[in-house]
Write an enzyme that holds these catalytic residues in place. Structure first.
Site, PDB file in Angstrom:
ATOM      1  CD  GLU A 207      -3.064  -0.916   2.222  1.00 34.49           C
ATOM      2  OE1 GLU A 207      -3.062   0.105   2.936  1.00 34.49           O
ATOM      3  OE2 GLU A 207      -3.917  -1.803   2.328  1.00 34.49           O
ATOM      4  CD  GLU A 394      -3.205  -5.932   4.067  1.00 33.73           C
ATOM      5  OE1 GLU A 394      -3.998  -5.087   4.523  1.00 33.73           O
ATOM      6  OE2 GLU A 394      -1.980  -5.811   4.147  1.00 33.73           O
TER       7      GLU A 394
HETATM    8  C1  FCB Z   1      -3.908  -2.361   5.744  1.00 27.59           C
HETATM    9  C2  FCB Z   1      -2.471  -2.599   6.168  1.00 27.59           C
HETATM   10  C3  FCB Z   1      -2.354  -3.672   7.228  1.00 27.59           C
HETATM   11  C4  FCB Z   1      -3.427  -3.497   8.290  1.00 27.59           C
HETATM   12  C5  FCB Z   1      -4.784  -3.427   7.648  1.00 27.59           C
HETATM   13  C6  FCB Z   1      -5.913  -3.314   8.637  1.00 27.59           C
HETATM   14  O1  FCB Z   1      -4.023  -1.141   5.132  1.00 27.59           O
HETATM   15  O2  FCB Z   1      -1.717  -3.008   5.050  1.00 27.59           O
HETATM   16  O3  FCB Z   1      -1.060  -3.636   7.770  1.00 27.59           O
HETATM   17  O4  FCB Z   1      -3.163  -2.378   9.024  1.00 27.59           O
HETATM   18  O5  FCB Z   1      -4.823  -2.329   6.785  1.00 27.59           O
END
Ligand code: FCB
Length: 490
Positions: A207, A394
């Site tokens: 990210e 994620e």
């Molecule tokens: C994402 C991050 C991860 C965690 C989640 C909830 O943006 O990559 O490390 O904090 O959010």
């Protein structure tokens, strides 16, 4: 600024959903529609994993030669972490990875995504080509972790950079310093030479939007710098490092799958007159880092970005931003609704919070639960010609968890994953090459500026005793991933 990480309702006293205790350990009694799909619906090549990050779980911050990273420094400053905590100990994953990976295996996952702590491997930040040391003990830890994954039949997916810049490099200027591109290239070189013969899935950055904007512009994340002046250099150096990292992995591990990850959200205008605002926010939140990598340059809709070509870039840079990734990782949690705002420099738009929209389906982070947004982001990104494969690297939710008689019956989290995964399946069934889902996250852990309070894990961690309890959501994944038979279609 767009308040896209911590919503205004974070930590409200009334949790979104606090399920009643159910003494049955069989989650199927609580979760009705598991029958819609199981692993067979996605095909046998689909990757099922959890995602983690070094700083959030490892602990052992001063062991075996590791030096501080920006998060060690930041979390020690008063008021930076909502709960006043640091990740000095975190989940003690550094010492517990063997038993933890057994739990991971038990839940049925076939992939584990973790990141490498840069300052554990290169304690000076810089690598040997610039006079820095390689910490053999740091390499050994990851080598053993990789071997343990492989022994259990779990495919390791390495993220090179998940936000924990060595403090030594921040002291030299951090991401605003153009030298970061070479520092990062050296780090990528050392890691791929050390592990490339065993690890074939590499993610360059986690990210970029989050660490560049929150770290150097709004100051909510480490290193906590707030400056307009940094913004364009940080964006540009990040984009260069993203492509350069890709080239190094390709060179050192020719048979690797190389990707990088992006946070993404579908952006809706609050009212029809906010359409132009939504276009600008989309350019910032979804397009800023992917388009240069696809050879499309920086999005024109954000006029301030033209300053990069004028003031920051060196001759030849624009060509160096592109890299032919094998896959991209999408990290999706919530949708955003925005409106025009004259108070927000550069972007002239702001978030309309879920509370203002009377949305009550919120996670503990204040993020709106809106499953269809998963389908929409996959669809949106699949429209780029240059994208070959998509993984959801994620997705997950923090809810208020209760341990009762040794059980965490986190029905809300089960429902979240079930509904979001269903939307992944929807995209896949339309023929979009979405090839995997990584739940965020394996263990409850240090959630950056929020501290340990938001719990995203499929496994509950008692941070006083380090005891682990697989939550109902972990057992739900286990049922999904170990199902012998495809779901019967009526
Ligand atoms: C994402 C991050 C991860 C965690 C989640 C909830 O943006 O990559 O490390 O904090 O959010």
């Amino acid at each position: 600024m767009l308040n896209y990480r911590s919503g205004e309702s974070s930590f409200s006293d009334t949790p979104y959903f606090c399920p009643p205790f159910n003494s049955s350990s069989d989650v199927s009694t609580n979760v009705t529609s598991l029958q819609n799909f199981n692993r067979h619906s996605f095909g046998s090549d689909f990757v099922w994993g959890t995602a983690t990050a070094a700083y959030q779980i490892e602990g052992a911050v001063d062991r075996d030669g590791r030096t501080p990273c920006v998060w060690d420094t930041f979390s020690r400053q008063k008021g930076k972490i909502k709960t006043g905590e640091t990740a000095d100990v975190a989940c003690e994953f550094y010492d517990r990875y063997v038993s933890d990976l057994h739990l991971h295996k038990e839940m049925g996952f076939n992939a584990f995504r973790f990141s490498l702590s840069w300052s554990r491997i290169l304690p000076d930040g810089v690598g040997p080509t610039q006079g820095g040391r390689i910490n053999e003990a740091g390499l050994r830890f990851y080598d053993q972790l990789i071997d343990q994954c492989l022994a259990l039949g779990i495919t390791p997916w390495i993220t090179l950079y998940h936000w924990d810049l060595p403090q030594a490099l921040e002291n030299l200027g951090g991401w605003p310093n153009r030298k970061i591109v070479d520092w990062f290239a050296d780090f990528a070189d050392v890691c791929t030479k050390a592990f490339g013969h065993k690890v074939k899935h590499w993610i360059i950055l986690n990210e970029p939007l989050a660490f560049s904007i929150l770290g150097y512009f709004t100051g909510q994340h480490a290193p906590g710098r707030r400056s307009l002046r940094n913004l364009l250099p940080v964006i540009h150096h990040t984009t260069l490092a993203q492509a350069e990292g890709g080239r190094i992995v390709r060179r050192n591990v020719p048979d690797a799958q190389v990707g990088t990850t992006f946070s993404c959200s579908p952006i809706d205008p609050f009212t029809p007159k906010d359409q132009a605002a939504a276009v600008r926010v989309d350019a910032l939140m979804n397009r800023l880092f992917i388009e240069p990598s696809l050879g499309l340059g920086y999005p024109k809709e954000l006029s301030f970005l033209s300053g990069i070509a004028k003031k920051v870039a060196k001759p030849g840079d624009m060509e160096r931003l592109a890299f032919d990734f094998d896959f991209i990782g999408l990290q999706h949690y919530f949708r955003a609704v925005v409106e025009q705002s004259y108070f927000m420099p550069y972007i002239w738009a702001k978030d309309v919070s879920p509370l203002r929209r009377n949305v009550s389906t919120l996670t503990e982070m204040g993020w709106e639960v809106y499953p269809e947004s998963m389908y929409r982001v996959i669809k949106q990104f699949s429209q780029y010609e240059g994208i070959k494969k998509i993984y959801i690297t994620e997705s997950g939710a923090a809810f208020y968890d209760v341990v009762e008689r040794g059980v965490v019956n986190d029905v809300a989290r089960v429902t979240y994953h079930q509904n979001y995964i269903e939307q992944v399946l929807r995209a896949k069934q339309e023929g979009i090459p979405v090839e995997g889902y990584f739940a965020w996250t394996f263990l409850d852990n240090f959630e950056w500026a929020e501290g340990f309070r938001p719990r995203f894990g499929l496994v509950h961690v008692d941070f006083r005793t380090q005891q682990r309890i697989v939550k109902a959501s972990g057992r739900w994944f286990q049922q999904l991933l170990t199902a012998e038979q495809p779901v019967a279609i009526n």
